[in-house]
Design a protein around this motif. Sequence first.
Motif, PDB file in Angstrom:
ATOM      1  N   PRO A 161     103.327  70.661  47.548  1.00  0.00           N
ATOM      2  CA  PRO A 161     103.861  71.030  48.869  1.00  0.00           C
ATOM      3  C   PRO A 161     102.823  71.667  49.778  1.00  0.00           C
ATOM      4  CG  PRO A 161     105.383  71.674  47.127  1.00  0.00           C
ATOM      5  CD  PRO A 161     104.108  71.254  46.467  1.00  0.00           C
ATOM      6  N   VAL A 220     107.462  66.800  51.228  1.00  0.00           N
ATOM      7  CA  VAL A 220     107.185  67.614  52.420  1.00  0.00           C
ATOM      8  C   VAL A 220     107.027  66.711  53.647  1.00  0.00           C
ATOM      9  CG1 VAL A 220     105.474  69.105  53.523  1.00  0.00           C
ATOM     10  CG2 VAL A 220     106.184  69.554  51.183  1.00  0.00           C
ATOM     11  N   GLY A 240     105.307  74.239  53.416  1.00  0.00           N
ATOM     12  CA  GLY A 240     104.629  73.927  52.160  1.00  0.00           C
ATOM     13  C   GLY A 240     104.596  75.119  51.226  1.00  0.00           C
TER      14      GLY A 240
END
Length: 410
Positions: free
Chosen positions: A161, A36, A260
């Motif tokens: 994430p 990420v 995310g």
Amino acid sequence: MSTPARSGWAVFRNGDFRLFGAARFLTGLAYQMQAVAIGWFVYDLTRSPLALGLVGLAGFLPAMLAALVTGHVADAYDRRVVAALAFAVQAATSFSLLAYAWSGHPAVWPVYALVVLVGTGRAFANPSLQALLPTLVPTPLFGSAIAWNASLWQSSSVMGPALGGLLYALGPGVVFGAAGVSFALAAALTAAIRFRPAPRTERPAVTWATLLAGIRYIRSQPVVLGAISLDLFAVLFGGATALLPIFAAEVLHVGPLGLGALRSMPAAGAVAMAVALAYRPLRRHAGVRMLRAVAVFGLAIIVFGLSTSLPLSMACLFVTGAADMISVYVRQTFVQGETPDAMRGRVSAVNTVFIGASNELGEFESGTVAALVGAVPAVVAGGVATVLVALLWGRLFPALRARDRLLKEG
């Protein structure tokens, strides 16, 4: 005879498997947090889909170029030590990313160079871990161990994430630092595994014959070849991970937290399916179920590409994760369950190249196509191609389509 539920929990009575699983969880957390951060960091620097695709290419090249060596190392040396050292290298690389992010330099090429180092560590770790797992549990529990291992990895992929997006608000360096700590802990846990392999009478010599043994073995096994190549082309065409920053910013209009959440959804679907498989391992029709799962994966990607709704997009990604988990479960059982232990490292290294080609090289393909035709057409076309691959593989590999049991009897 034990029930499936008892068999599923029995895996956790094994202390070595618990150490193994904890290390897998921490590395999955680190990979996903870092992915990420790298994706958003590179997109902030470049605003280029192609630049995002190059991140995937940089991560894939080490696995492809070093596959013959990494497989040989996994078969010739203690797999615990190899994996622990590889995680240590990845920890050092994450801390280097932290230092670069805090340096204030705007160039993107050092990020690519450090991603290559992360990929190098992963290229050595994956074959060793894949070859180590079947030696930690009894054969009757192997299917459940595969599923629990996948569920731990995917659980970290749910949290990673989201945690990465949250920490990114404090700066990319914070994410890279957290990833470095996770890799370091994973190295320590892997080194602590008590299992010791049986002494080898002789170490495989470094010759072309031994280096290519994994490739020759896979070519001689049509079911294994069909399963690995099916997953390769399905995710190569249908993967949309590299383009999620674009969808988050320009299609769905959400920020790093939204990115995310999107990246977490495939892992959430995979966790749900992995837990189900741990309790109820596939008993029959393994080949057909794998082909159907890949087709469902492609259909969900098509809907995701056309969606402008965050809830719908998240639901589609959840379905892709659940479908892909079935494919991963079947493929990993074939590869790890039927390969002789002395060759597991080399076969797993080839499998790692296929996985990397489908994931990291797939990211490069997605970024390149998106740069030419746009992100939405690229994703939709990839989903259509995935459905066609599932239909074609059913004809090209009749042995895979006809395969009933996961593990050969006798």
